[in-house]
Design a protein around this motif. Structure first.
Motif, PDB file in Angstrom:
ATOM      1  N   GLU A  59       0.841  -1.200   0.048  1.00 19.49           N
ATOM      2  CA  GLU A  59       0.102  -0.052  -0.074  1.00 19.49           C
ATOM      3  C   GLU A  59       0.906   1.316  -0.031  1.00 19.49           C
ATOM      4  OE1 GLU A  59      -2.327  -0.094   3.532  1.00 19.49           O
ATOM      5  OE2 GLU A  59      -3.336  -1.774   3.125  1.00 19.49           O
ATOM      6  N   GLU A  60       0.527   2.346  -0.776  1.00 14.39           N
ATOM      7  CA  GLU A  60       1.172   3.328  -0.701  1.00 14.39           C
ATOM      8  C   GLU A  60       0.753   4.455  -0.141  1.00 14.39           C
ATOM      9  OE1 GLU A  60       2.130   4.105  -4.979  1.00 14.39           O
ATOM     10  OE2 GLU A  60       3.495   2.485  -5.228  1.00 14.39           O
ATOM     11  N   ARG A  61      -0.680   4.306   0.300  1.00 12.07           N
ATOM     12  CA  ARG A  61      -1.478   5.619   1.310  1.00 12.07           C
ATOM     13  C   ARG A  61      -2.226   4.914   2.090  1.00 12.07           C
ATOM     14  NH1 ARG A  61      -3.709   9.327  -3.331  1.00 12.07           N
ATOM     15  NH2 ARG A  61      -4.523   7.733  -4.245  1.00 12.07           N
ATOM     16  N   VAL A  62      -2.259   5.236   3.102  1.00 15.05           N
ATOM     17  CA  VAL A  62      -3.446   5.065   4.230  1.00 15.05           C
ATOM     18  C   VAL A  62      -4.368   6.312   4.316  1.00 15.05           C
ATOM     19  CG1 VAL A  62      -1.851   3.755   5.783  1.00 15.05           C
ATOM     20  CG2 VAL A  62      -2.242   6.250   6.184  1.00 15.05           C
ATOM     21  N   GLU A  63      -5.456   5.735   4.850  1.00 13.46           N
ATOM     22  CA  GLU A  63      -6.659   6.806   4.929  1.00 13.46           C
ATOM     23  C   GLU A  63      -7.109   7.142   6.165  1.00 13.46           C
ATOM     24  OE1 GLU A  63      -9.426   5.475   1.834  1.00 13.46           O
ATOM     25  OE2 GLU A  63     -11.061   6.201   2.882  1.00 13.46           O
ATOM     26  N   ILE A  64      -7.723   8.314   6.454  1.00 10.34           N
ATOM     27  CA  ILE A  64      -7.997   8.726   7.772  1.00 10.34           C
ATOM     28  C   ILE A  64      -9.549   9.416   7.511  1.00 10.34           C
ATOM     29  CG2 ILE A  64      -7.868  10.361   9.574  1.00 10.34           C
ATOM     30  CD1 ILE A  64      -4.793  10.310   9.271  1.00 10.34           C
ATOM     31  N   ARG A  65     -10.483   8.637   7.878  1.00  8.27           N
ATOM     32  CA  ARG A  65     -11.898   9.125   7.847  1.00  8.27           C
ATOM     33  C   ARG A  65     -12.452   9.317   9.258  1.00  8.27           C
ATOM     34  NH1 ARG A  65     -15.652   6.033   4.004  1.00  8.27           N
ATOM     35  NH2 ARG A  65     -14.479   5.857   2.115  1.00  8.27           N
TER      36      ARG A  65
END
Ligand SMILES: Cc1cc2nc3c(=O)[nH]c(=O)nc-3n(C[C@H](O)[C@H](O)[C@H](O)COP(=O)(O)OP(=O)(O)OC[C@H]3O[C@@H](n4cnc5c(N)ncnc54)[C@H](O)[C@@H]3O)c2cc1C
Length: 444
Positions: free
Chosen positions: A83-89
């Motif tokens: 994975e190159e990005r993580v997500e913050i919701r």
């Protein structure tokens, strides 16, 4: 039965120790209490649903784990999806934040996330993190123990980190990783987890497993041990340690004594304490460890009739009980149309809750993060770890972690709770197992 080395527990620590010793021609026997290997990195059938101990991410800077895997014939790129990005919701923002985490493998995404994500963090919020990180890493290298007496929250406040940066960045990267609320999360653990990435930043990225972890990672290591003459017995809990004249001389199974020259205690922390207490509760060396508190972890895993999210990606849900989670139907659990694996915070709240109540709470919070999963749920399981981890509370506990080498002849310790630089991670478990093996091979 008599053997050279008995290893108690076939998690990554016990398996790595076993592989190292078996490769060096030592007779090793592993006893694992559960019916499968892998411990906290296991996957198994839980009453008709395939589950895992909790969703895991491989961190690119790990070195010992990939080495052990290669020796077991497993190539990292065959079992990891990068994975190159993580997500913050968050409940407060309609649009999630996307953060690049791979400076070399995805530099543009990393730069974009630093200058972007302004709906979540203003330039001032981001700038307020600079003194915090500079001071944190200075303290980490010069005075680490000091950091274990202050929470990430208090440390952030001390260095003027703005509210939004705490809520939307520091919470995901602390509570999101080790479930504890940010006010009860040691600053040492926070900075320490990322510290190995500083010198190996070019390796930094994270990866999801392409399959259940027992299947793709731990069972192959167990088979490699057996190919080298070792034995791995599952469903075989060790009841107690056998000691004679202050020396450990073997273990007691349900109805058989197994004598050994060396015993490696490679269980999770509470089980290690339980096995050591009857023999060493008054021993000066063991006392700090026997008083080291544990912390729990609770996860919920939900099968759905369609994916909950468009991408399988590590996601954090600050401000909700979803500490971190991932859709997994395209990576780890491809046999179902949709699959969410969620680590819950604070774990104590969920530990003794009925599974249906846990699900109801999660469904509500998932909705706040833009995921309406209720109509799509097919099945779910709650998997709890009551006391597997040493506590990350900021009370100086790090110093109570024991080394692998004990003063008792015939006894070594291994496990993520023992002292090694990688805290409670897969890499830490492997390093501890290899250190215990090294002590045995060197005749210490
Ligand atoms: C929900 C969750 C998420 C995580 N996420 C990550 C992540 O993203 N990245 C990461 O690097 N790490 C992660 N970890 C941490 C990682 O899983 C652990 O650090 C590592 O697996 C610990 O390995 P271990 O061998 O030390 O202990 P364990 O895996 O706990 O192994 C101990 C073994 O001993 C066995 N045992 C206990 N008592 C006995 C007995 N009496 N006789 C015989 N056997 C016994 C147990 O059954 C178990 O198999 C996570 C852990 C959890 C729970």
């Amino acid at each position: 039965m008599k053997t050279d080395v008995v290893i108690i527990g076939a998690g990554l620590a016990g398996l790595s120790c076993g592989l190292e010793l078996a490769e060096k021609g030592r007779d090793v026997v592993l006893f694992e209490a559960r019916d499968w290997v892998g411990g906290r990195t296991a996957s198994w059938d839980e009453n008709g649903m395939l589950v895992e101990s909790g969703f895991h991410r491989y961190i690119g800077y790990y070195q010992a784990l990939p080495h052990v895997l290669a020796r077991a014939g497993v190539q990292l790129n065959d079992i990891i999806w990068w994975e190159e990005r993580v997500e913050i919701r968050t409940p407060q923002h309609e649009e999630p934040g996307l953060f690049g985490i791979a400076p070399v493998h995805g530099p543009l995404k990393m730069i974009a996330s630093l200058i972007g994500n302004n709906h979540l963090l203003s330039p001032l919020d981001k700038a307020s993190l600079i003194p915090f990180f500079v001071a944190g890493y200075t303290d980490f290298f010069l005075n680490p123990n000091k950091l274990d007496y202050i929470s990430v929250y208090d440390y952030a406040k001390k260095y003027g980190v703005r509210r939004a940066a705490i809520d939307y960045l520091l919470v995901p990267f602390s509570t999101g990783l080790f479930f504890r609320p940010v006010k009860d999360y040691s600053a040492l653990a926070f900075f320490g987890l990322f510290a190995p990435g500083l010198t190996r930043f070019y390796k930094m990225r994270i990866g999801a497993f392409l399959g259940g972890m027992t299947e793709v990672m731990c069972a192959p290591i167990a088979r490699a041990i057996e190919r080298r003459g070792g034995k791995v017995y599952t469903g075989t809990p060790v009841q107690r340690l056998l000691a004679e004249n202050g020396q450990v001389v073997g273990v007691m199974l349900k109805d058989e004594a197994v004598r050994a020259n060396q015993v490696v205690l490679a269980t999770s922390m509470d089980k290690a304490q339980q096995l050591l207490k009857p023999l060493f509760s008054e021993h000066r060396w063991f006392k700090p460890f026997l008083n080291l508190p544990t912390m729990p972890a609770v996860t919920i895993q939900i099968d759905l009739d369609r994916p909950a999210l468009p991408t399988d990606r590590t996601t954090f849900g600050p401000g909700t009980c979803l500490a971190s989670f991932s859709e997994q139907s395209r990576t780890t659990f491809k046999h179902v149309p949709g699959r969410l694996s969620i680590i819950l915070t604070p774990p104590e709240r969920f530990l003794n809750m009925r599974p249906e109540e846990v699900l109801a709470t999660v469904v509500q919070d998932a909705k706040k993060l833009g995921m309406d999963i209720k109509p799509h749920i097919r099945d779910f399981r709650v998997i709890s770890h009551h006391a597997d981890f040493y506590s990350f509370s900021p009370t100086g506990y790090h110093q109570q972690r024991p080394g692998q080498q004990t003063p008792v002849q015939g006894l070594k310790l291994a496990g993520d709770y023992t002292k090694q630089p990688y805290f409670a991670t897969m890499e830490g478990a492997v390093v501890s197992g290899l250190d215990a093996a090294k002590a045995i091979l060197e005749g210490r």
